[in-house]
Design an enzyme around this catalytic site. Sequence first.
Site, mmCIF file in Angstrom:
data_model
loop_
_atom_site.group_PDB
_atom_site.id
_atom_site.type_symbol
_atom_site.label_atom_id
_atom_site.label_comp_id
_atom_site.label_asym_id
_atom_site.label_seq_id
_atom_site.Cartn_x
_atom_site.Cartn_y
_atom_site.Cartn_z
ATOM 1 N N ASP A 131 -1.647 -37.014 -17.584
ATOM 2 C CA ASP A 131 -0.721 -38.048 -18.032
ATOM 3 C C ASP A 131 0.721 -37.533 -18.079
ATOM 4 O O ASP A 131 1.654 -38.276 -17.800
ATOM 5 C CB ASP A 131 -1.136 -38.568 -19.411
ATOM 6 C CG ASP A 131 -2.389 -39.436 -19.334
ATOM 7 O OD1 ASP A 131 -2.803 -39.793 -18.217
ATOM 8 O OD2 ASP A 131 -2.935 -39.765 -20.398
ATOM 9 N N ALA A 144 -1.142 -41.717 -27.951
ATOM 10 C CA ALA A 144 -0.627 -40.349 -27.910
ATOM 11 C C ALA A 144 -0.313 -39.863 -29.326
ATOM 12 O O ALA A 144 -1.154 -39.938 -30.210
ATOM 13 C CB ALA A 144 0.595 -40.299 -26.987
#
Length: 291
Positions: free
Chosen positions: A73, A189
């Site tokens: 990511d 996140a």
Amino acid sequence: MKSQFRHVALIGKYQAQGSRSALEDIVHFLCTQGCEVTLEQDTASNTGLTRFPTLDVAGIGAKCDLALVVGGDGTMLGIGRQLAQFGIPLVGINQGRLGFITDIAFEDYQDTLKPMLRGKFEEDRRWMMQAKVWRDGQCVFSATAMNDVVVNRGATSGMVELRVEVDGRFVANQRADGLIIASPTGSTAYALSAGGPLVHPSIEGWILVPIAPHTLSNRPIVLSDTGEVAIEIVAGRDASANFDMQSLASLQHGDRITVRRSEHQMRFLHPKGWSYFDTLRKKLHWNVGVA
């Protein structure tokens, strides 16, 4: 059938072990699908794959129809922020750990990419964030972010005190280790680790998540992303602002960090039938142990 994407850019996480052979394998596969393939300049030079054509980011944005990102990511966020202004779609092949937005497993990439290259995919557009640091009325730092903007206390100092405003209206003075402004993409996140909610990417909103607040009634809140969030440093030493954890600005008392929705979106392409909930189940290990 020929590929819908004539010219494909390949961007890789060149620090990873085995990345050269993986990228080389993908180049040959794309060529068999009728694509013209160009490697991103740094990817080529750092892997030694210099016999293939290369372009810098601006060149990719101007000449390519698709960017294929191989890595995790972080790799996707880094290149995606640079390519968003060109409107080029992005596909992620995961060679990282989590892979919330690089969602194609490397071992399955050929079977997954074949129909996608022929137009069978789901498109997923996500707004970016535009953040600025203001000091004495002057903008001293500007950055874009896809995941989050984070104001943090110094590594060796105590709490920071932050004045929070939304659309010019005072919300609260918060004493905490910091504050996260996260997009729906960033909700999985840092914001998730700090106790924030998961936000579906179709929702045009942000979340404000305090980090270890002094007052436990300071809870995460979901906001519209059409306005402006401002954070002013009231007290605390060595505070900093991070943008997707890849850009950093050192802050002083009185500095203001403003966050608005960027004019650009990231365009992700997923395999046909892709579901955000499938991703959550897989990456967060939901239903593990359930018969």
